[in-house]
Design a protein around this motif. Sequence first.
Motif, PDB file in Angstrom:
ATOM      1  N   GLU A  89       0.914  -1.105  -0.059  1.00 39.00           N
ATOM      2  CA  GLU A  89       0.027  -0.005   0.043  1.00 39.00           C
ATOM      3  C   GLU A  89       0.965   1.302   0.214  1.00 39.00           C
ATOM      4  N   GLU A  90       1.865   1.280  -0.590  1.00 44.17           N
ATOM      5  CA  GLU A  90       2.953   2.249  -0.509  1.00 44.17           C
ATOM      6  C   GLU A  90       3.374   2.988   0.750  1.00 44.17           C
ATOM      7  N   ARG A  91       3.009   2.346   1.644  1.00 42.65           N
ATOM      8  CA  ARG A  91       3.327   3.161   3.208  1.00 42.65           C
ATOM      9  C   ARG A  91       3.677   1.957   4.214  1.00 42.65           C
ATOM     10  N   LYS A  92       3.498   0.436   3.943  1.00 40.22           N
ATOM     11  CA  LYS A  92       3.596  -0.314   4.943  1.00 40.22           C
ATOM     12  C   LYS A  92       5.114  -1.176   4.437  1.00 40.22           C
ATOM     13  N   LEU A  93       6.011  -0.951   5.268  1.00 40.78           N
ATOM     14  CA  LEU A  93       7.311  -1.451   5.000  1.00 40.78           C
ATOM     15  C   LEU A  93       7.837  -2.725   5.779  1.00 40.78           C
ATOM     16  N   ARG A  94       8.244  -3.664   5.453  1.00 43.57           N
ATOM     17  CA  ARG A  94       8.740  -4.834   6.137  1.00 43.57           C
ATOM     18  C   ARG A  94      10.175  -4.998   5.880  1.00 43.57           C
ATOM     19  N   PHE A  95      11.008  -5.220   7.003  1.00 43.56           N
ATOM     20  CA  PHE A  95      12.350  -5.539   6.829  1.00 43.56           C
ATOM     21  C   PHE A  95      13.046  -6.930   7.600  1.00 43.56           C
ATOM     22  N   ASP A  96      13.935  -7.367   6.809  1.00 47.21           N
ATOM     23  CA  ASP A  96      14.545  -8.585   7.540  1.00 47.21           C
ATOM     24  C   ASP A  96      15.576  -7.803   8.222  1.00 47.21           C
ATOM     25  N   VAL A  97      16.049  -7.954   9.383  1.00 48.93           N
ATOM     26  CA  VAL A  97      16.904  -7.186  10.017  1.00 48.93           C
ATOM     27  C   VAL A  97      17.906  -7.979  10.977  1.00 48.93           C
ATOM     28  N   GLU A  98      19.169  -7.796  11.230  1.00 50.50           N
ATOM     29  CA  GLU A  98      20.184  -8.485  11.835  1.00 50.50           C
ATOM     30  C   GLU A  98      21.606  -7.564  12.349  1.00 50.50           C
ATOM     31  N   VAL A  99      21.904  -8.115  13.272  1.00 52.35           N
ATOM     32  CA  VAL A  99      23.316  -7.411  13.837  1.00 52.35           C
ATOM     33  C   VAL A  99      24.244  -8.389  14.036  1.00 52.35           C
ATOM     34  N   VAL A 100      25.445  -8.245  13.371  1.00 47.66           N
ATOM     35  CA  VAL A 100      26.387  -9.302  13.532  1.00 47.66           C
ATOM     36  C   VAL A 100      27.644  -8.582  14.170  1.00 47.66           C
ATOM     37  N   ASP A 101      28.436  -9.465  14.846  1.00 46.69           N
ATOM     38  CA  ASP A 101      29.976  -8.863  15.007  1.00 46.69           C
ATOM     39  C   ASP A 101      30.836  -8.608  13.888  1.00 46.69           C
ATOM     40  N   ILE A 102      32.007  -8.316  14.196  1.00 45.57           N
ATOM     41  CA  ILE A 102      32.844  -8.154  13.039  1.00 45.57           C
ATOM     42  C   ILE A 102      33.256  -9.022  12.425  1.00 45.57           C
ATOM     43  N   ASP A 103      33.196 -10.196  12.887  1.00 46.72           N
ATOM     44  CA  ASP A 103      33.552 -11.624  12.621  1.00 46.72           C
ATOM     45  C   ASP A 103      32.448 -12.314  11.987  1.00 46.72           C
ATOM     46  N   GLY A 104      31.282 -11.502  12.032  1.00 45.17           N
ATOM     47  CA  GLY A 104      30.169 -12.181  11.184  1.00 45.17           C
ATOM     48  C   GLY A 104      29.157 -13.123  12.139  1.00 45.17           C
ATOM     49  N   ALA A 105      29.445 -13.158  13.237  1.00 42.72           N
ATOM     50  CA  ALA A 105      28.700 -13.983  14.432  1.00 42.72           C
ATOM     51  C   ALA A 105      27.293 -13.291  14.606  1.00 42.72           C
ATOM     52  N   THR A 106      26.304 -14.168  14.387  1.00 40.15           N
ATOM     53  CA  THR A 106      24.847 -13.207  14.504  1.00 40.15           C
ATOM     54  C   THR A 106      24.687 -12.890  16.044  1.00 40.15           C
ATOM     55  N   ILE A 107      24.525 -11.248  16.347  1.00 42.26           N
ATOM     56  CA  ILE A 107      24.194 -11.089  17.709  1.00 42.26           C
ATOM     57  C   ILE A 107      22.667 -11.079  17.925  1.00 42.26           C
ATOM     58  N   GLY A 108      21.805 -10.825  16.934  1.00 37.38           N
ATOM     59  CA  GLY A 108      20.340 -10.619  16.968  1.00 37.38           C
ATOM     60  C   GLY A 108      19.894 -10.693  15.387  1.00 37.38           C
ATOM     61  N   LEU A 109      18.616 -11.137  15.212  1.00 36.17           N
ATOM     62  CA  LEU A 109      17.901 -11.299  13.944  1.00 36.17           C
ATOM     63  C   LEU A 109      16.278 -11.103  14.303  1.00 36.17           C
ATOM     64  N   GLY A 110      15.634 -10.783  13.101  1.00 26.82           N
ATOM     65  CA  GLY A 110      14.307 -10.860  13.109  1.00 26.82           C
ATOM     66  C   GLY A 110      13.849  -9.754  11.864  1.00 26.82           C
ATOM     67  N   THR A 111      12.735  -9.254  12.403  1.00 27.33           N
ATOM     68  CA  THR A 111      11.827  -8.739  11.375  1.00 27.33           C
ATOM     69  C   THR A 111      11.547  -6.934  11.811  1.00 27.33           C
ATOM     70  N   HIS A 112      10.998  -6.231  11.223  1.00 22.39           N
ATOM     71  CA  HIS A 112      10.794  -4.921  11.640  1.00 22.39           C
ATOM     72  C   HIS A 112      10.018  -4.171  10.539  1.00 22.39           C
ATOM     73  N   GLU A 113       8.953  -3.714  11.218  1.00 20.85           N
ATOM     74  CA  GLU A 113       7.874  -2.787  10.192  1.00 20.85           C
ATOM     75  C   GLU A 113       8.018  -1.474  10.584  1.00 20.85           C
ATOM     76  N   ARG A 114       7.767  -0.594   9.349  1.00 14.98           N
ATOM     77  CA  ARG A 114       7.649   0.846   9.613  1.00 14.98           C
ATOM     78  C   ARG A 114       6.506   1.272   8.677  1.00 14.98           C
ATOM     79  N   ARG A 115       6.160   2.699   9.121  1.00 12.32           N
ATOM     80  CA  ARG A 115       4.992   3.164   8.198  1.00 12.32           C
ATOM     81  C   ARG A 115       5.511   4.293   7.804  1.00 12.32           C
ATOM     82  N   VAL A 116       4.988   4.623   6.488  1.00 12.19           N
ATOM     83  CA  VAL A 116       5.445   6.073   5.923  1.00 12.19           C
ATOM     84  C   VAL A 116       4.521   6.754   6.339  1.00 12.19           C
ATOM     85  N   ILE A 117       4.790   8.274   6.992  1.00 10.13           N
ATOM     86  CA  ILE A 117       3.917   9.060   7.491  1.00 10.13           C
ATOM     87  C   ILE A 117       4.166  10.356   6.663  1.00 10.13           C
TER      88      ILE A 117
END
Length: 121
Positions: A89-117
């Motif tokens: 709908e041009e305003r609902k945004l879904r992301f795959d998100v991840e934080v990794v350390d400098i060696d590539g080990a996963t610290i956290g992961l999941g999804t995030h949604e944002r809305r255009v306003i």
Amino acid sequence: MALEAGIEATHEFDVDGRLLTDVGGTLGFTVLSTPGMIAMMERTAAMLVYPHLPPGKATVGFEVCVKHVRAAPEGARCLARVRLREVREERKLRFDVEVVDIDGATIGLGTHERRVIDARA
């Protein structure tokens, strides 16, 4: 709107300052807090899409669903990675998100949604 699924961004950051917690003194050392990790994910997602938005528009966080699976100690260098998975709908945004350390080990992961306003005052 010029937003299309598949665009990606990374943001490198140091684990320090406001990103830290010692869990109320129970650890005896400091690590990347879950709210700090989420803040880096959200910031990276917002900055990824901002240049693609029409004038007067911005995004706000709507939903976060992440797992914090590994500690990142104070002073560690990490990367927040985001990928725009879906635009609805041009305003609902879904992301795959991840934080990794400098060696590539996963610290956290999941999804995030944002809305255009409308960001005009």
